[in-house]
Scaffold this active site. Structure first.
Site, short mmCIF file in Angstrom:
data_model
loop_
_atom_site.label_atom_id
_atom_site.label_comp_id
_atom_site.label_asym_id
_atom_site.label_seq_id
_atom_site.Cartn_x
_atom_site.Cartn_y
_atom_site.Cartn_z
N HIS A 106 0.81 -1.22 0.00
CA HIS A 106 0.00 0.00 0.00
C HIS A 106 0.85 1.27 0.00
O HIS A 106 0.43 2.30 0.54
CB HIS A 106 -0.96 0.00 1.19
CG HIS A 106 -1.93 -1.13 1.19
ND1 HIS A 106 -2.46 -1.67 0.04
CD2 HIS A 106 -2.48 -1.84 2.23
CE1 HIS A 106 -3.29 -2.64 0.35
NE2 HIS A 106 -3.32 -2.78 1.66
N HIS A 177 -9.91 0.82 1.48
CA HIS A 177 -9.65 -0.35 2.30
C HIS A 177 -10.70 -0.53 3.40
O HIS A 177 -10.37 -0.92 4.53
CB HIS A 177 -8.25 -0.26 2.92
CG HIS A 177 -7.59 -1.58 3.12
ND1 HIS A 177 -8.13 -2.58 3.91
CD2 HIS A 177 -6.43 -2.09 2.64
CE1 HIS A 177 -7.32 -3.62 3.92
NE2 HIS A 177 -6.27 -3.35 3.14
N GLU A 314 -11.34 -4.84 -2.48
CA GLU A 314 -10.52 -3.72 -2.90
C GLU A 314 -10.36 -3.73 -4.42
O GLU A 314 -9.66 -4.57 -4.97
CB GLU A 314 -9.15 -3.80 -2.22
CG GLU A 314 -9.22 -3.85 -0.71
CD GLU A 314 -7.93 -4.38 -0.10
OE1 GLU A 314 -6.88 -3.71 -0.23
OE2 GLU A 314 -7.96 -5.48 0.48
#
Length: 348
Positions: A106, A177, A314
């Site tokens: 991420h 998320h 996601e």
């Protein structure tokens, strides 16, 4: 349709965090904060008229400043994992931080979710958050301006629209998320949720580090198959290497009919509440994660959160796609407009 603003709290550096609350004509409400452009809550009336908050999260800024599971966060520039935190672009090698088993996850450790975003637009039904990300921020080239608009419609849709532009070639792969529990964030498990995913293929991972092996594999005949609606728990006891590697579902699915247009990606429903959620997106993939590693601190109302208490869907480019020529590329060219939409459509 109405929107309210209130003070959510202050960061440790003294910045005031504002909460934006949007309610539609059906009584559905979402709450957002400008710290991390985080989706804090989605409140839905269930079949008995009781309000259910169906996303996991926290009650204070301090908790969101930690937020190890990334509850509700906007993720960028590059969602998911990049192997060894390294990629090559236009002949130059870029090194990102290593924050997950020697890989980059991420775009951490300097996450977008731990920054104040500017509100650049708002009305009764939407809020737009914008972030200026300078060249070499997180290790990525190019000055990037990125925005995310959250809109709540009277059709009970939460629409996320990402836009951006950079002054050099770079990687942009945005996602949200949020962890959903359609029985309510305080329900201890999502294992009874029914799931359908519009994907006949997935990207298997090499090992416990969860980096794809570069192969696109059919789901048919494996526990990864959600082309027919089934309970999450249905195949969890089957001896299957992919589920062992990641401690349960935490895999990228190759969505069908990819043409860069919004189309159905997944559907989830709770037999307890009767609430269902459809996911629609224009992205090539979707990461299905069942919260295998959720752990403290306690969440909203000081409810202890446990593994598999929330699930993530996601929408994104595939993990490590910047290093896999066979995968759809997440490279955004200089001056090109980044434009991506994901819709969470609820029924109750």
């Amino acid at each position: 349709m109405a929107m309210k603003q209130s003070v959510f709290g202050k960061t440790t550096s003294g910045e005031t965090v504002t909460r934006y609350e949007i309610c539609n004509k059906n009584g559905m409400t979402i709450q957002l904060i400008d710290y991390g452009a985080i989706l804090v809550s989605v409140l839905i009336p269930d079949g008995n008229g009781n309000m259910k908050d169906v996303v996991l999260g926290y009650d204070s800024v301090k908790e969101y400043e930690e937020n190890p599971p990334h509850f509700g966060a906007v993720i960028g520039r590059g969602a998911n994992r990049i192997e060894h935190g390294i990629f090559r672009l236009n002949g130059t090698v870029y090194q990102l931080g290593k924050n997950n088993n020697g890989n980059n996850l991420h775009s951490g450790p300097d996450l977008y979710e731990h920054r104040m975003w500017q509100v650049t637009g708002s009305a009764g039904q939407y809020v737009t958050f914008t972030l200026q990300s300078p060249a070499m921020d997180q290790g990525f080239p190019g000055n990037l301006e990125i925005s995310v608009t959250y809109e709540l419609t009277d059709e009970n849709e939460v629409i996320l629209h990402y836009t951006g532009i950079a002054d050099d070639d770079t990687v942009v792969n945005m996602t949200n998320h949020s962890y959903f529990n359609l029985s309510g964030h305080d329900d201890p498990s999502i294992m009874d949720h029914m799931v359908w995913i519009n994907a006949e293929r997935f990207t298997p991972v090499k090992d416990e580090k969860a980096i794809p092996n570069g192969i696109i594999q059919p789901v048919k005949g494996t526990p990864m198959d959600f082309t027919e609606t089934k309970e999450i728990a249905a195949n969890m006891d089957i001896e299957f290497e992919q589920l062992k590697f990641t401690g349960g579902y935490d895999h990228n699915y190759v969505l069908n009919q990819y043409d860069k247009k919004v189309r159905p990606a997944a559907k989830v429903s709770s037999p307890k509440s009767g609430i269902s959620m459809e996911v629609l997106t224009d992205t090539p993939g979707i990461q299905f994660y069942i919260g295998n590693f959720i752990k403290g601190p306690a969440g909203k109302g000081q409810i202890p959160y446990h593994p598999r208490q929330g699930l993530c869907l996601e929408t994104q480019y595939f993990p490590n796609s910047v290093n896999e020529p066979a995968f759809e590329s997440p490279v955004l060219k200089k001056g090109q407009n980044y434009d991506s939409t994901t819709i969470y459509r609820f029924r109750f």
